[in-house]
Structures are given as structure tokens and as C-alpha cells.
Motif scaffolding. Structure first.
Motif, PDB file in Angstrom:
ATOM      1  N   GLU A  31      12.537   6.317  -0.996  1.00  0.00           N
ATOM      2  CA  GLU A  31      11.649   7.148  -1.803  1.00  0.00           C
ATOM      3  C   GLU A  31      12.296   8.499  -2.095  1.00  0.00           C
ATOM      4  N   HIS A  82       8.987  -0.866  -4.346  1.00  0.00           N
ATOM      5  CA  HIS A  82      10.283  -0.174  -4.374  1.00  0.00           C
ATOM      6  C   HIS A  82      11.255  -0.924  -5.288  1.00  0.00           C
ATOM      7  N   THR A 129      -3.529   3.862  -6.702  1.00  0.00           N
ATOM      8  CA  THR A 129      -3.182   4.848  -5.683  1.00  0.00           C
ATOM      9  C   THR A 129      -4.114   6.049  -5.757  1.00  0.00           C
ATOM     10  N   ARG A 159       3.687   9.115  -3.348  1.00  0.00           N
ATOM     11  CA  ARG A 159       3.886   7.909  -4.159  1.00  0.00           C
ATOM     12  C   ARG A 159       3.158   8.014  -5.496  1.00  0.00           C
TER      13      ARG A 159
END
Length: 173
Positions: A31, A82, A129, A159
Motif C-alpha cells: 500500500e 491489491h 469502503t 484505502r
């Protein structure tokens, strides 16, 4: 990407701060790489236009990250996100390498169907999210003494911000 300078600098700041937070947490090197890579790609073209080989370097780095995410997906489905992010970065790098600098941000770059599919995925991810960040009432006695880096809502916000940045970058592609 190559849109207006003000939004480019906002993307640079958002992605760099997100990458730094992920690096400080030291649990999500992928990340952090994604955040810093997105920050580098979002620098406005009026300030710095990278040489054509840089886009191929980005594609190579994110291609390796995609292979790593694919390998890690054997252990958990969360790595598939990812993989999608790294694949989107490879795609944007390849499009940027093959397009003249003046064509970016004007539409028509890349494969519209693939760009649209990535936009749908990341827009859905951002919405999902965002819903997960809505506070729930605290249960008595559930307040822990977790450090600031271990708070799950900060990881989700991290994120979320990268997802929003990915949507913005895909829109300016």
C-alpha cells in the motif's frame, strides 16, 4: 496524471500522505508503494513530464507488485484488491507511455472498455469502503488502548483515499 495542476497537486499530497501512513504502519508495504507511486504519477505535467522510459519503469514496478499480490492471494482474498490496484497502475503506465503528453486528460486514451471496468470497480470499492467508515455506536467497555497506527478506521480511510485517487487518475487518463 495530466489534468489541471491544482487537482494534480491535491492528488500528489493525498497519495504521498497515504503512502507515508502506510509506511509508518509497516504492515502494508504494498500500500505504501501504491501511495508513493500514485503520488509520482499525479505530478502535473506542467511541472514535470517524465521521460518515456519512466512510464515503462512504473509498469515494471507495478507489474512486479501485481505478481506479488497474485501470489499472496492464495492466502487471502483481500489481496485481490491489491492485484486490481497494481494492474490498474500497470495499465495507466502503459497508456501514458504510448500517448503524447498533450493527449492526457482529454479522453480517448487507453481502452475505453478496460478504463470503464476499472472505474466501475474502484467507484464501487470507494462506496463500499465509505459505508464501512460510518461510525457505529460504541459498546460499553469496548474502547481499547490501540495505538494510533493500529486503528482499523485509519487503515480503511487510507484505502478509501487511495481508491478515490485511483478513480480521479482513471478519469484523467
Amino acid at each position: 496524471m495530466h489534468g489541471p495542476a491544482s487537482s494534480g497537486w491535491l492528488l500528489v499530497a493525498l497519495c504521498a500522505v497515504t503512502g507515508a501512513y502506510c509506511l509508518v504502519r509497516m504492515r502494508s508495504g504494498g500500500e505504501a508503494l501504491m501511495g508513493f507511486g500514485m503520488a509520482a504519477m499525479a505530478v502535473p505535467a506542467a511541472v514535470f513530464s517524465p521521460p518515456s522510459w519512466a512510464w515503462l519503469a512504473y509498469a515494471s514496478v507495478f507489474g512486479a507488485a501485481a505478481v506479488h499480490a497474485l501470489w499472496a492471494a492464495r492466502a487471502g482474498a483481500r489481496h485481490l484488491h491489491h492485484l486490481a490496484g497494481a494492474a490498474a497502475m500497470v495499465y495507466m503506465s502503459v497508456v501514458m507511455a504510448g500517448s503524447p503528453a498533450h493527449a492526457h486528460g482529454q479522453g480517448g486514451s487507453g481502452v475505453p472498455l478496460l478504463t470503464g471496468a476499472l472505474l466501475l470497480y474502484f467507484a464501487g470499492y470507494v462506496l463500499l469502503t465509505g459505508v464501512r467508515l460510518v461510525p457505529v455506536p460504541a459498546v460499553a467497555g469496548s474502547v481499547g488502548s490501540a495505538g494510533w497506527g493500529d486503528r482499523p478506521e485509519l487503515a480503511r480511510a487510507c484505502r478509501l483515499s487511495m481508491g478515490i485517487a485511483m478513480v480521479a487518475m482513471l478519469l484523467t487518463l
